[in-house]
Enzyme design. Structure first.
Site, mmCIF file in Angstrom:
data_model
loop_
_atom_site.group_PDB
_atom_site.id
_atom_site.type_symbol
_atom_site.label_atom_id
_atom_site.label_comp_id
_atom_site.label_asym_id
_atom_site.label_seq_id
_atom_site.Cartn_x
_atom_site.Cartn_y
_atom_site.Cartn_z
ATOM 1 N N ASP A 107 4.077 2.766 -4.570
ATOM 2 C CA ASP A 107 4.533 3.946 -4.968
ATOM 3 C C ASP A 107 5.249 4.115 -6.482
ATOM 4 O O ASP A 107 5.549 5.226 -6.680
ATOM 5 C CB ASP A 107 5.437 4.552 -3.808
ATOM 6 N N SER B 68 0.925 -1.201 0.059
ATOM 7 C CA SER B 68 -0.069 -0.123 -0.101
ATOM 8 C C SER B 68 0.712 1.292 0.028
ATOM 9 O O SER B 68 2.121 1.045 0.121
ATOM 10 C CB SER B 68 -0.845 0.129 1.358
ATOM 11 N N HIS B 69 0.172 2.472 -0.320
ATOM 12 C CA HIS B 69 1.090 3.542 -0.375
ATOM 13 C C HIS B 69 1.638 4.053 1.108
ATOM 14 O O HIS B 69 0.974 3.858 1.991
ATOM 15 C CB HIS B 69 0.122 4.935 -0.693
ATOM 16 N N THR B 70 2.875 4.571 0.929
ATOM 17 C CA THR B 70 3.411 5.105 2.316
ATOM 18 C C THR B 70 2.685 6.327 2.900
ATOM 19 O O THR B 70 1.978 6.856 2.313
ATOM 20 C CB THR B 70 4.918 5.382 2.003
#
Length: 727
Positions: free
Chosen positions: A344, A333-335
């Site tokens: 990302d 998942s995105h940071t």
């Protein structure tokens, strides 16, 4: 505790450990009751026997952290005492009714992934509430957030993705003086059950953490489903490759295979010039149908770079996977703010690949002498279509008054338009070549138009002629550097009300130790989220038309912020232009050796720039790597990865021909269709469905990989019937 010991510790109640200590040792008094017969209690090398409902003798041990083992009723259960203060009372309870957590016979039956249970017990006996605070190691310069407010005992859950710092206080943050005690750090394990005991030490508070059930893993998420999925796909690949090889053998293709092997050996010896998947030989379109799109019908374009299509498809498959949920793993998942995860990488890669394709496509169009007016019209049309599609995908049937304006396809549109205008209207330094017809068509541009062309002295600038992929486009580089300067000046010099000038952090309720929290991060200065980047979006688009669920929301408590906003679009144009540079290397240098060498040089140079800007750290550099802001270091880092990745794909697929790029090549050839299908059909079977609790990583990973596999099969079918969607 090994899995399966839950029933055992329910059958035991091994009770109260009274600890009073000095700096070197402490005394331990175990109490066992709720069982029949004699119970044996072992703490490291100390052994006691205790009768039912009676306490054993006091014993002195030299350390606190250790393993406590209880044998009673023919069963042995081990508990690990952690984070111990030498003057703490620990309450251990291992025999509760079956609904110990209110969840039925199995206390872990309905516990979803990325969570662990904590049972908080207050042993102070003062009747006052206690506040348990936590802070994730992923939250940089953050205040602790409230985990539980307990008086007596309470069950709660805690996220296990990152290391957690736990502390306790007897007052909340609304009071002016509020001291927190016993700051301890621990990385909880998924599905674990922990006991957190709060006790009094004089006027202070202390905590002890006890592992009652370790769950699926000792620390962090359970990752075995990833290994199982990898082995399954590896097996399918072996079956596919083996089956295709046998099919070719049966059909008498051994001679062709031998020729291919000879060619591969020749390439390995010297990157032979013969293996040159050149561009610029794309079949001419029908009259009036010239296209700007880099993807032509593969049946009519046999010399296209399969590696570029495969790289595009690879990035899209990862994007679909992470958008679908990524198996529920935090690293898919995105940071939350600074740093990088797998999720990302893919969107910036797409923009970089788009720039590479533009160099190939425009060079072909210049060869065909398509008029600049026609190209400009098609540039505007394609940019408008991409932007409109993005608005539809992002908003669906939402209220037009709250339409989100930025988005993924919208960012593609802006980047494509910006780089396309440079290609069409920036002058060329043609005098670096000895004649007006030397070099690729891209160099000549629109020679029939009155475009100012700088004249360079051959004696002074002879070195420029050695970089054919840069020198003719020097004015484009000047403009791109001005774009970088504009972004940098706006980011670091634009005053932001209520925030330090040049602030690059997430702000929010917890960021910067709560310095920017104004009571409501959804209004006013929005607690400084994103600094100037957030300010520009709110000033131009307003809160109603930007993203209201940023990745920093849960961790930092920030308000509205759009990761595809206006200011970041400047750096996405820069990233697309760096992709254009990789395509110009293809156009100018036919030799695989020359191409790969220059790609690797660019990759190393841009990686060094990115590392220097971020200080080779996540949070401590001048310009951290940040996808939310599309920071300059992030742009350089993504371009660097792009150059390296394309080099690898190119060597394996187009030079050595060890792989034909399947199945990613089919996806890359129909990228618009596959992406739109993944967005529009994301809530429909077989791309997704509902699972019954508990939701595990295995279930989620299976569903998400099914979505990717389904779309790959769709792309392969479209390839077989020669159905390709272009804009």
């Amino acid at each position: 505790v090994a899995p399966g010991a839950v029933a055992a510790w329910r059958a035991l109640l091994f009770g109260v450990l009274l600890v009073s200590a000095n700096a070197a040792s402490f005394t331990l008094r175990p109490c066992v009751f709720g069982t029949t017969g004699t119970s044996k209690i072992t703490f490291e090398d100390a052994v006691w026997d205790a009768l039912e409902n009676e306490c054993g003798k006091y014993q002195t041990v030299s350390k606190f952290n250790g393993t406590l083992a209880v044998t009673a009723g023919g069963k042995t259960v081990s508990q690990t005492l952690l984070l111990g203060q030498p003057t703490t009372t620990v309450f251990i309870n291992a025999n509760e009714p079956n609904n110990i957590l209110g969840l039925g016979d199995d206390p872990l039956a309905d516990l979803d992934y990325n969570l662990a249970y904590i049972r908080v017990v207050d042993l102070t006996g003062d009747g006052l509430p206690k506040y348990i605070w936590s802070r994730s190691s992923d939250c940089y310069r953050c205040n602790n957030s409230l985990l539980a407010n307990v008086s007596g005992e309470l069950y709660t859950t805690i996220d296990i993705s990152y290391l957690q710092e736990i502390s306790v206080s007897s007052c909340d943050r609304d009071q002016f003086f509020c001291s927190e005690f016993s700051n301890q750090s621990y990385h909880f394990g998924e599905g674990g059950v922990y006991l957190l005991a709060v006790s009094a030490v004089g006027k202070d508070l202390a905590m002890n953490l006890v592992i009652m059930e370790s769950g699926d893993t000792e620390h962090g998420p359970y990752c075995m489903p990833i290994l199982y999925a990898f082995l399954v796909y590896l097996g399918l690949m072996v079956i596919f490759v083996g089956g295709r090889y046998l099919h070719r053998r049966i059909n008498g293709s051994s001679r062709n295979s031998a020729l291919l092997v000879n060619q591969v050996h020749e390439d390995r010896r010297g990157f032979a010039e013969e293996v040159t998947p050149l561009i610029g030989t794309v079949s001419a379109p029908k009259k009036g149908q010239a296209s700007l799109h880099a993807i032509a019908d593969p049946s009519r374009d046999k010399e296209r770079l399969q590696s570029l299509d495969s790289f595009r498809g690879f990035a899209l498959c990862i994007m679909i996977f992470v958008n679908a949920g990524g198996g529920g793993y935090y690293f898919f998942s995105h940071t939350h703010w600074n740093g990088l995860t797998v999720a990302d990488l893919v969107f910036p890669w797409f923009i970089w690949i788009m720039g590479t394709s533009m160099a190939i496509a425009y060079n072909s169009l210049f060869q065909k002498r398509v008029s600049r007016g026609s190209l400009f019209y098609k540039l505007l049309r394609r940019s408008a279509i991409l932007f409109l599609l993005g608005m539809i995908v992002v908003n669906g049937m939402d209220d037009v008054l709250t339409f989100r304006v930025p988005g993924v396809l919208q960012r593609f549109s802006v980047s494509y338009l910006g780089v396309g205008l440079l290609i069409l209207f920036a002058p060329r330094a043609r005098s670096l070549f000895t004649s007006s017809t030397e070099g690729p068509a891209m160099v000549r541009g629109f020679s029939t138009y009155n475009i100012p062309v700088p004249e360079f002295s051959q004696s002074c600038f002879v070195w420029l002629s050695r970089v054919q992929d840069i020198a003719p486009y020097i004015w484009e580089w000047v403009i791109i550097l001005l774009v970088v300067m504009l972004h940098t000046v706006l980011t670091f010099a634009l005053p932001v009300p209520g925030c330090p000038t040049g602030y690059l952090g997430p702000g929010g309720r917890y960021g910067e130790y709560g310095a920017f929290f104004n009571g409501d991060c959804g209004t006013g200065d929005h607690c400084c989220v994103g600094g100037a980047t957030g300010l520009v979006d709110r000033a131009i688009l307003t809160d109603a038309h930007i993203y209201d669920g940023p990745t920093c929301g849960d961790t930092y408590g920030c308000g509205h912020f759009d990761p595809e906003g206006i200011l970041g679009a400047l750096n996405s144009i820069v990233l697309c232009f760096l992709g254009l540079q990789s395509g110009r290397i293809i156009v100018h240098y036919p030799s695989p050796r020359q191409r790969v060498k220059r790609w690797l040089i660019w990759g190393v140079a841009l990686g060094a720039i990115a590392g220097g800007l971020c200080g080779f750290s996540r949070d401590d550099g001048v310009i951290p790597i940040n996808k939310n802001l599309w920071s300059l270091s992030f742009t350089c880092c993504m371009a660097s990865f792009g150059f390296f990745a394309l080099s690898a794909f190119y060597l394996v697929i187009d030079v050595y021909r060890l792989w034909d790029g399947a199945p990613f090549r089919y996806v890359g050839l129909n990228s618009i269709l596959v992406y739109l299908a993944s967005e529009v059909l994301s809530d429909l079977f077989p791309l997704s469905w509902q699972w019954h609790h508990p939701i595990t990583h295995g279930k989620t990973l299976f569903m998400n990989l099914t979505a990717v596999s389904t779309l790959c099969l769709m792309a392969f079918y479209c390839y077989e019937i020669k159905f390709f969607i272009k804009i």
